[in-house]
Design an enzyme around this catalytic site. Structure first.
Site, PDB file in Angstrom:
ATOM      1  N   HIS A   1      14.814  -9.029   9.102  1.00 31.06           N
ATOM      2  CA  HIS A   1      14.130  -8.749   7.842  1.00 31.06           C
ATOM      3  C   HIS A   1      13.053  -7.685   8.032  1.00 31.06           C
ATOM      4  O   HIS A   1      12.061  -7.911   8.721  1.00 31.06           O
ATOM      5  CB  HIS A   1      13.523 -10.049   7.290  1.00 31.06           C
ATOM      6  CG  HIS A   1      12.930  -9.883   5.940  1.00 31.06           C
ATOM      7  ND1 HIS A   1      11.774 -10.498   5.539  1.00 31.06           N
ATOM      8  CD2 HIS A   1      13.332  -9.128   4.882  1.00 31.06           C
ATOM      9  CE1 HIS A   1      11.494 -10.143   4.308  1.00 31.06           C
ATOM     10  NE2 HIS A   1      12.417  -9.314   3.882  1.00 31.06           N
TER      11      HIS A   1
ATOM     12  N   ASN B   1       7.177 -13.527   3.094  1.00 37.05           N
ATOM     13  CA  ASN B   1       7.393 -13.706   1.656  1.00 37.05           C
ATOM     14  C   ASN B   1       6.930 -15.077   1.179  1.00 37.05           C
ATOM     15  O   ASN B   1       6.522 -15.233   0.027  1.00 37.05           O
ATOM     16  CB  ASN B   1       8.862 -13.503   1.308  1.00 37.05           C
ATOM     17  CG  ASN B   1       9.220 -12.028   1.275  1.00 37.05           C
ATOM     18  OD1 ASN B   1       8.346 -11.182   1.141  1.00 37.05           O
ATOM     19  ND2 ASN B   1      10.492 -11.713   1.419  1.00 37.05           N
TER      20      ASN B   1
HETATM   21  N1  CAA Z   1       8.744   5.959   2.893  1.00 40.82           N
HETATM   22  C1  CAA Z   1       8.476   6.522   4.086  1.00 40.82           C
HETATM   23  N2  CAA Z   1       7.234   6.711   4.550  1.00 40.82           N
HETATM   24  C2  CAA Z   1       6.209   6.358   3.740  1.00 40.82           C
HETATM   25  C3  CAA Z   1       6.405   5.794   2.480  1.00 40.82           C
HETATM   26  C4  CAA Z   1       7.741   5.596   2.058  1.00 40.82           C
HETATM   27  N3  CAA Z   1       8.022   5.048   0.874  1.00 40.82           N
HETATM   28  N4  CAA Z   1       5.192   5.536   1.924  1.00 40.82           N
HETATM   29  C5  CAA Z   1       4.275   5.930   2.810  1.00 40.82           C
HETATM   30  N5  CAA Z   1       4.883   6.423   3.902  1.00 40.82           N
HETATM   31  C6  CAA Z   1       4.250   6.891   5.119  1.00 40.82           C
HETATM   32  C7  CAA Z   1       3.551   8.178   4.927  1.00 40.82           C
HETATM   33  O1  CAA Z   1       4.407   9.275   5.171  1.00 40.82           O
HETATM   34  C8  CAA Z   1       2.453   8.080   5.969  1.00 40.82           C
HETATM   35  O2  CAA Z   1       2.982   8.370   7.253  1.00 40.82           O
HETATM   36  P1  CAA Z   1       2.167   9.238   8.302  1.00 40.82           P
HETATM   37  O3  CAA Z   1       0.890   8.462   8.559  1.00 40.82           O
HETATM   38  O4  CAA Z   1       3.101   9.296   9.467  1.00 40.82           O
HETATM   39  O5  CAA Z   1       1.931  10.551   7.647  1.00 40.82           O
HETATM   40  C9  CAA Z   1       2.088   6.604   6.003  1.00 40.82           C
HETATM   41  O6  CAA Z   1       3.225   5.939   5.459  1.00 40.82           O
HETATM   42  C10 CAA Z   1       0.875   6.303   5.181  1.00 40.82           C
HETATM   43  O7  CAA Z   1       1.143   6.741   3.848  1.00 40.82           O
HETATM   44  P2  CAA Z   1       0.066   7.292   2.833  1.00 40.82           P
HETATM   45  O8  CAA Z   1      -1.078   7.902   3.590  1.00 40.82           O
HETATM   46  O9  CAA Z   1       0.733   8.111   1.795  1.00 40.82           O
HETATM   47  O10 CAA Z   1      -0.344   6.066   2.023  1.00 40.82           O
HETATM   48  P3  CAA Z   1      -1.208   4.832   2.412  1.00 40.82           P
HETATM   49  O11 CAA Z   1      -2.168   5.058   3.500  1.00 40.82           O
HETATM   50  O12 CAA Z   1      -1.690   4.416   1.095  1.00 40.82           O
HETATM   51  O13 CAA Z   1      -0.140   3.782   2.954  1.00 40.82           O
HETATM   52  C11 CAA Z   1       1.477   2.089   2.689  1.00 40.82           C
HETATM   53  C12 CAA Z   1       0.996   3.462   2.234  1.00 40.82           C
HETATM   54  C13 CAA Z   1       1.896   2.171   4.146  1.00 40.82           C
HETATM   55  C14 CAA Z   1       2.658   1.724   1.839  1.00 40.82           C
HETATM   56  C15 CAA Z   1       0.271   1.067   2.552  1.00 40.82           C
HETATM   57  O14 CAA Z   1      -0.243   1.139   1.263  1.00 40.82           O
HETATM   58  C16 CAA Z   1       0.679  -0.346   2.845  1.00 40.82           C
HETATM   59  O15 CAA Z   1       0.703  -0.794   3.993  1.00 40.82           O
HETATM   60  N6  CAA Z   1       0.990  -1.118   1.760  1.00 40.82           N
HETATM   61  C17 CAA Z   1       1.465  -2.488   1.864  1.00 40.82           C
HETATM   62  C18 CAA Z   1       2.965  -2.488   1.811  1.00 40.82           C
HETATM   63  C19 CAA Z   1       3.537  -3.875   1.924  1.00 40.82           C
HETATM   64  O16 CAA Z   1       2.892  -4.882   1.749  1.00 40.82           O
HETATM   65  N7  CAA Z   1       4.848  -3.944   2.246  1.00 40.82           N
HETATM   66  C20 CAA Z   1       5.547  -5.182   2.365  1.00 40.82           C
HETATM   67  C21 CAA Z   1       6.098  -5.606   1.040  1.00 40.82           C
HETATM   68  S1  CAA Z   1       6.959  -7.120   1.150  1.00 40.82           S
HETATM   69  C22 CAA Z   1       8.498  -6.699   1.639  1.00 40.82           C
HETATM   70  O17 CAA Z   1       8.861  -5.567   1.759  1.00 40.82           O
HETATM   71  C23 CAA Z   1       9.390  -7.817   1.968  1.00 40.82           C
HETATM   72  C24 CAA Z   1      10.310  -8.274   0.922  1.00 40.82           C
HETATM   73  O18 CAA Z   1      11.331  -8.795   1.303  1.00 40.82           O
HETATM   74  C25 CAA Z   1      10.005  -8.236  -0.494  1.00 40.82           C
END
Ligand code: CAA
Length: 482
Positions: free
Chosen positions: A140, A190
């Protein structure tokens, strides 16, 4: 077993991200989609994601070409016959996944490992649908897959001994941190995350606070990387709704019943980022309300955050006939309001992390007083979070039940404290895991906050977990770790 060629079935946001992760680690990937249109969308995800890395200087052109060159796209499942591992990332519909696993079982060589990226469906049911239940696991990933460092590796009661460890090793080779758990709905992340997100939707629905106020409370106040509505939009409201449904079916905990607002948005196809609109989206930019030119204030009771002094330093005057009366509080203020000459002026204030001021308006607070309180907080550099006068206001109401759930998860023997903390830090980008957060806030503070929530909402799940209660009673400030 050497994993060199990997199949990924389903190239939506998650599947494409997973394919990219494997290719980045140098594995050959066969990406499978149902038809040519879906395949083109999958190719689009891969190209955009790798281009984004190039734009940010994290990858060069040849590096991107190498990654994309390792991924072969096809609409034929039969092309997976030589894969060492096949990971499915198709929508969360059990019958569809069972059908796919039967196909994979027929097509793939006998030693191929079949893995599911399901968020919550039973891995055991997928294993049982095949002739190789011992070779079926959960793998996952978290959204965005190229970024989030966690992989939950899920073994079932029939998984071959040693296979979860091999998959965990593979996850490490991908640059991820594996946490190995058993087959329970929602696994670790989750199970803890989605009820919190659902609760945020319930608070919104009950008008305890607005969307942006709740998002601000959890990002600026609690320090999470995204607010609950921003995160729901990222995950996809359909996925969140499905996961909540599965959790509810397993637990019958009414907090796990999907918020009706989620159902409404899903039915309207407002699914979040994938359809361009969910909780956030097309809405016009909100116009900041006009600021009142002159505001006088009063402070009722002790003022631990020094709000009065900060306001006076900013040039505001305290008065005996103020526009707004501020009362520092970490619990509802209506009992104080009714003792005042003008209860319509009272607003409860709770400063969180010296960044956010939760502003509790009682049933008697006038809109004018609430507006003055908002304006004043902005002037002294605090983000105002307007909310109703309820136990826990916003931040604690959302945070404490999640912390309590983590303690109950540990108590149930499902996962260790270290694994739960790691999973929440790396799966959701939280600055700290729930046990670390509990210790920072103070076990007694959280226990008492849960008691207050329980007293207000009479929700059995808000009663402090026995372990938390016992540690506080024993005067212990940290959780037992090996
Ligand atoms: N795809 C690829 N790379 C991405 C991306 C995407 N959609 N979004 C952000 N990135 C990358 C960026 O390129 C950047 O990489 P570098 O540092 O190498 O340049 C890095 O992530 C940080 O991005 P940003 O600076 O644009 O944005 P940020 O600092 O706001 O971080 C985030 C974005 C990593 C998404 C952060 O907000 C975060 O950790 N959010 C929480 C996400 C979360 O909780 N995910 C789990 C959800 S639950 C799940 O997925 C399970 C399920 O089964 C439902």
């Amino acid at each position: 077993m050497a994993f060199e060629m990997v199949g990924v079935v389903g190239l939506g946001t998650m599947g494409a991200g997973i394919a990219e992760v494997f290719a980045r680690a140098g594995l050959r990937v066969i990406g499978v989609e149902a038809d040519a249109d879906a395949l083109a969308r999958g190719r689009g995800h891969l190209e955009r994601s790798t281009q984004r890395a190039v734009d940010r200087g994290r990858l060069d052109g040849p590096g991107r070409d190498r990654i994309l060159g390792l991924i072969t796209l096809t609409t034929s499942r039969e092309d997976l016959r030589d894969a060492d591992l096949a990971v499915e990332a198709i929508p969360e519909i059990l019958d569809h996944k069972i059908g796919l696993f039967r196909d994979l079982d027929r097509i793939c060589k006998p030693q191929t490992v079949l893995a599911t990226n399901t968020s919550s469906l039973p891995v055991t049911a997928l294993a049982a649908a095949t002739g190789r239940p011992g070779r079926v696991v959960g793998m996952h990933f978290f959204n965005p897959a190229p970024v989030m460092k966690l992989v939950e590796v899920v073994g079932t009661v029939v998984t071959d001994d040693g296979l979860p460890a091999e998959i965990a090793e593979l996850a490490a080779r991908l640059g991820k941190t594996p946490v190995t758990v058993g087959d329970r709905a929602g696994f670790v992340v989750n199970r803890l995350l989605l009820p919190y997100l659902n609760h945020a939707a319930v608070l919104l629905e009950q008008c305890v606070a607005g969307r942006d106020d709740i998002d601000a409370a959890m990002t600026r106040g609690a320090g999470l990387p995204m607010g609950p509505f921003q995160l729901l939009d990222l995950i996809g409201l359909d996925t969140a709704y499905e996961v909540m449904g599965v959790l509810f079916d397993e637990t019958r905990d009414r907090r796990h019943a999907p918020a009706p607002l989620l159902r409404e948005l899903v039915a309207a196809r407002l699914l979040g980022r994938k359809t361009g609109r969910g909780f956030h989206g097309d809405e016009p930019m909100r116009r900041e309300p006009e600021k009142s030119s002159v505001i006088t204030f009063g402070v009722d009771g002790p003022d631990p955050a020094g709000i009065g002094e900060r306001l006076r330093a900013a040039g505001f005057k305290s008065s005996d006939e103020p526009d707004v009366i501020l009362r520092a509080a970490d619990r509802p203020v209506i009992e104080h309001a009714v003792q005042l000459r003008d209860p319509a002026k009272l607003v409860g204030v709770r400063v969180v992390g010296d960044r956010v001021a939760e502003l509790a308006a009682t049933i008697l607070t006038s809109p004018e007083a609430a507006r003055c309180a908002r304006d004043l907080m902005k002037v002294i550099g605090l983000t105002p979070v307007a909310c109703r006068d309820r136990a826990g206001f916003v931040t604690d109401a959302l945070l404490y039940p999640y912390l309590n759930d983590a303690v109950r998860m540990y108590e149930s023997g499902y996962a260790s404290i270290g694994d739960i903390d790691t999973a929440m830090r790396l799966g959701c980008g939280y600055p700290a895991g729930p046990f670390e957060t509990l210790e920072t806030i103070g076990l007694a503070v959280v226990r008492d906050g849960l008691r207050a929530l329980y007293a207000e909402y009479r929700e059995p799940a808000y009663a402090p977990a026995p372990l938390l209660d016992q540690l506080v009673t024993a005067g212990v400030r940290a959780f037992p770790r090996p």
